[in-house]
Design an enzyme around this catalytic site. Structure first.
Site, PDB file in Angstrom:
ATOM      1  N   CYS A   1      35.737  37.708  23.873  1.00 49.82           N
ATOM      2  CA  CYS A   1      35.838  38.236  25.236  1.00 49.82           C
ATOM      3  C   CYS A   1      34.844  39.384  25.326  1.00 49.82           C
ATOM      4  O   CYS A   1      34.995  40.391  24.633  1.00 49.82           O
ATOM      5  CB  CYS A   1      37.263  38.724  25.467  1.00 49.82           C
TER       6      CYS A   1
ATOM      7  N   CYS B   1      33.280  49.730  35.931  1.00 51.77           N
ATOM      8  CA  CYS B   1      33.203  48.686  36.961  1.00 51.77           C
ATOM      9  C   CYS B   1      33.340  49.355  38.322  1.00 51.77           C
ATOM     10  O   CYS B   1      34.154  50.276  38.492  1.00 51.77           O
ATOM     11  CB  CYS B   1      34.334  47.672  36.758  1.00 51.77           C
TER      12      CYS B   1
ATOM     13  N   CYS C   1      43.617  48.357  36.816  1.00 58.77           N
ATOM     14  CA  CYS C   1      42.708  48.065  35.693  1.00 58.77           C
ATOM     15  C   CYS C   1      42.115  49.335  35.100  1.00 58.77           C
ATOM     16  O   CYS C   1      41.540  50.156  35.830  1.00 58.77           O
ATOM     17  CB  CYS C   1      41.605  47.130  36.186  1.00 58.77           C
TER      18      CYS C   1
ATOM     19  N   GLU D   1      33.490  47.555  24.799  1.00 57.73           N
ATOM     20  CA  GLU D   1      34.549  46.849  24.072  1.00 57.73           C
ATOM     21  C   GLU D   1      34.308  45.356  24.023  1.00 57.73           C
ATOM     22  O   GLU D   1      33.898  44.753  25.013  1.00 57.73           O
ATOM     23  CB  GLU D   1      35.883  47.031  24.795  1.00 57.73           C
TER      24      GLU D   1
ATOM     25  N   CYS E   1      41.661  45.115  28.622  1.00 55.30           N
ATOM     26  CA  CYS E   1      40.421  45.515  29.270  1.00 55.30           C
ATOM     27  C   CYS E   1      40.260  47.031  29.475  1.00 55.30           C
ATOM     28  O   CYS E   1      41.004  47.636  30.230  1.00 55.30           O
ATOM     29  CB  CYS E   1      40.413  44.776  30.600  1.00 55.30           C
TER      30      CYS E   1
HETATM   31  N1  SAH Z   1      35.889  41.815  36.543  1.00 55.06           N
HETATM   32  C1  SAH Z   1      36.267  40.485  36.289  1.00 55.06           C
HETATM   33  C2  SAH Z   1      36.373  40.155  34.813  1.00 55.06           C
HETATM   34  C3  SAH Z   1      36.962  41.180  33.890  1.00 55.06           C
HETATM   35  S1  SAH Z   1      38.688  41.512  34.043  1.00 55.06           S
HETATM   36  C4  SAH Z   1      37.550  40.132  37.009  1.00 55.06           C
HETATM   37  O1  SAH Z   1      38.196  41.034  37.546  1.00 55.06           O
HETATM   38  O2  SAH Z   1      37.863  38.952  37.071  1.00 55.06           O
HETATM   39  C5  SAH Z   1      39.468  40.055  33.359  1.00 55.06           C
HETATM   40  C6  SAH Z   1      40.868  39.807  33.897  1.00 55.06           C
HETATM   41  O3  SAH Z   1      41.807  40.780  33.400  1.00 55.06           O
HETATM   42  C7  SAH Z   1      40.963  39.878  35.418  1.00 55.06           C
HETATM   43  O4  SAH Z   1      41.711  38.816  35.925  1.00 55.06           O
HETATM   44  C8  SAH Z   1      41.654  41.187  35.627  1.00 55.06           C
HETATM   45  O5  SAH Z   1      42.239  41.271  36.880  1.00 55.06           O
HETATM   46  C9  SAH Z   1      42.625  41.208  34.478  1.00 55.06           C
HETATM   47  N2  SAH Z   1      43.187  42.529  34.180  1.00 55.06           N
HETATM   48  C10 SAH Z   1      42.593  43.738  34.228  1.00 55.06           C
HETATM   49  N3  SAH Z   1      43.434  44.711  33.852  1.00 55.06           N
HETATM   50  C11 SAH Z   1      44.605  44.104  33.561  1.00 55.06           C
HETATM   51  C12 SAH Z   1      45.878  44.574  33.122  1.00 55.06           C
HETATM   52  N4  SAH Z   1      46.097  45.854  32.883  1.00 55.06           N
HETATM   53  N5  SAH Z   1      46.869  43.646  32.920  1.00 55.06           N
HETATM   54  C13 SAH Z   1      46.638  42.337  33.137  1.00 55.06           C
HETATM   55  N6  SAH Z   1      45.470  41.835  33.542  1.00 55.06           N
HETATM   56  C14 SAH Z   1      44.458  42.710  33.776  1.00 55.06           C
HETATM   57 FE1  SF4 Z   2      36.476  45.463  37.608  1.00 54.30          FE
HETATM   58 FE2  SF4 Z   2      38.788  45.615  36.296  1.00 54.30          FE
HETATM   59 FE3  SF4 Z   2      38.738  44.777  38.831  1.00 54.30          FE
HETATM   60 FE4  SF4 Z   2      37.705  43.191  36.909  1.00 54.30          FE
HETATM   61  S1  SF4 Z   2      39.846  43.839  37.125  1.00 54.30           S
HETATM   62  S2  SF4 Z   2      36.794  43.687  38.895  1.00 54.30           S
HETATM   63  S3  SF4 Z   2      36.870  44.767  35.514  1.00 54.30           S
HETATM   64  S4  SF4 Z   2      38.170  46.833  38.110  1.00 54.30           S
END
Ligand code: SAH
Ligand code: SF4
Length: 365
Positions: A121, A128, A135, A108, A352
């Site tokens: 993005c 992951c 997430c 994505e 995400c």
């Molecule tokens: N793995 C990295 C980058 C990708 S996620 C990280 O965790 O930082 C990017 C951001 O989206 C992160 O801060 C993550 O915690 C947030 N995120 C993931 N799922 C989410 C959700 N359902 N609602 C809000 N933020 C979310």
């Molecule tokens: Fe991985 Fe999602 Fe956690 Fe980022 S927020 S580290 S993508 S599991």
């Protein structure tokens, strides 16, 4: 090569092995040309077509000899990812792409338009391994790392799509699927290729790498030559709560994480962003905000509060607008700069990992 296969399948099998030209640095491309007795200026021409004109095929590289174009096509794929679904929402001017990689994996990428900028993005992994409890990407575990070329291609393709709408691509965030510090070498190569001044010339200061807090790589990033921005997903200030949300907190607890960020700032003098996904009744009280403010006091930083975006199968609730505003005001009153960051494209499952999960559930991959 298995000679029992039909010629078509043989051709497909060969194609699946192809390295992408987007995996190459400029130096790699010069070496590739030199090894085939083509002068260095041919590499410069190809580099310009790829990253300045951003053409989509070798046929469009009209000043190259036909034999060179054929050789390129035979050895180096120029289409590492194929778009399979494209969703646009007028509501908040967001484009979401689902790509299929050459091995069938789904990736994505999101392009977001703002009045003053256009931000892509990108994803750096399929799935992951960190497995954050809220997430969608983390839920299925890690399938594989993306290659450098697959990361570069997401940016090149989205830059084309932004330009087709009359808007230059200005910013890049690594906040799609995956943990960039679990794919560190490919991520740094990716930054180097995009930053190359004879090519895309994408300013490192307009690139943000987001991590769940893999501490040793925060120190490594501080030593890199690129002035990229660092975002750290903190989500909670106490170890007990953070470990329940971000499992790697058991390995690198909050105090270690903050200490690494402190070292990073001391070395780079760059402001760090903290991301905080706000979930009602989990990490959203005034006490949580004050505890966070206590941890971050004195750091050159900023907090992005992201209202939790509900993920099917996760037991969390999205906060109300008042709840989010209150959390932010407790932080700012305590002296910590904080802003709300609303997720884009909720109506097109742009959060995400959600579009990919949808597609897989529909069996359409
Ligand atoms: N793995 C990295 C980058 C990708 S996620 C990280 O965790 O930082 C990017 C951001 O989206 C992160 O801060 C993550 O915690 C947030 N995120 C993931 N799922 C989410 C959700 N359902 N609602 C809000 N933020 C979310
Ligand atoms: Fe991985 Fe999602 Fe956690 Fe980022 S927020 S580290 S993508 S599991």
């Amino acid at each position: 090569m298995n000679t029992d296969l039909t010629p078509t399948i043989q051709r497909q099998a060969r194609k699946a092995d192809l390295t992408s030209i987007y995996d190459f640095s400029r130096v790699d491309l010069e070496a590739w040309c030199a090894a085939r007795a083509y002068p260095a200026y041919r590499a410069r021409q190809i580099w310009g077509w790829l990253y300045r004109q951003r053409v989509g095929s070798y046929d469009e590289m009209t000043n190259l000899p036909g034999a060179l174009r054929e050789l390129l096509a035979a050895e180096l794929s120029i289409l590492p990812l194929e778009p399979v679904r494209e969703l646009w929402t007028d509501v908040d001017e967001t484009l979401k792409l689902l790509y299929r990689a050459r091995d069938g994996q789904l990736i994505e990428t999101v392009l977001m338009f703002y009045p003053d900028r256009a931000t892509v993005c990108i994803s750096c992994q399929v799935g992951c391994a960190v497995g954050c409890s809220f997430c969608a990407t983390g839920m299925g575990g890690l399938q594989r790392n993306l290659t450098t070329g697959e990361m570069v291609y997401q940016v090149v393709d989205m830059a084309r799509r932004a330009e087709a709408r009359g808007r230059p691509l200005t910013n890049l965030v690594m906040m799609g699927m995956g943990e960039p510090f679990h794919n560190y070498a490919a991520t740094m190569r990716f930054v180097g290729i995009l930053n190359d001044h004879d090519g895309f010339d994408f300013g490192a200061r307009r690139i943000t790498i987001s991590t769940s807090g893999i501490v040793p790589f925060i120190d490594r990033l501080a030593d890199e030559p690129y002035q990229v921005n660092l975002a750290v997903s903190i989500h909670a200030a106490s170890d007990e709560l953070r470990s329940s949300l971000v499992p790697i907190n058991d390995r690198w607890p909050v105090a270690d994480l903050i200490a690494a960020v402190r070292r990073y700032i001391a070395k780079t003098h760059r402001r760090v962003s903290f991301e905080y996904a706000l979930m009602t009744g989990v990490n959203s009280s005034d006490e949580h905000a004050l505890e966070l403010a206590g941890r971050l006091r004195g750091l050159l930083c900023h907090v992005n509060v992201i209202p939790y975006n509900p993920t099917p199968g996760a037991p969390y609730e999205r906060p109300t607008r008042e709840g989010v505003e209150r959390f932010v005001s407790v932080l700012t009153d305590a002296g910590i700069p904080a802003t709300i960051r609303y997720s884009r494209g909720l109506d097109i499952t742009a959060a995400c990992g959600q579009l990919r999960a949808d597609q897989i559930a529909a069996g359409a991959s």
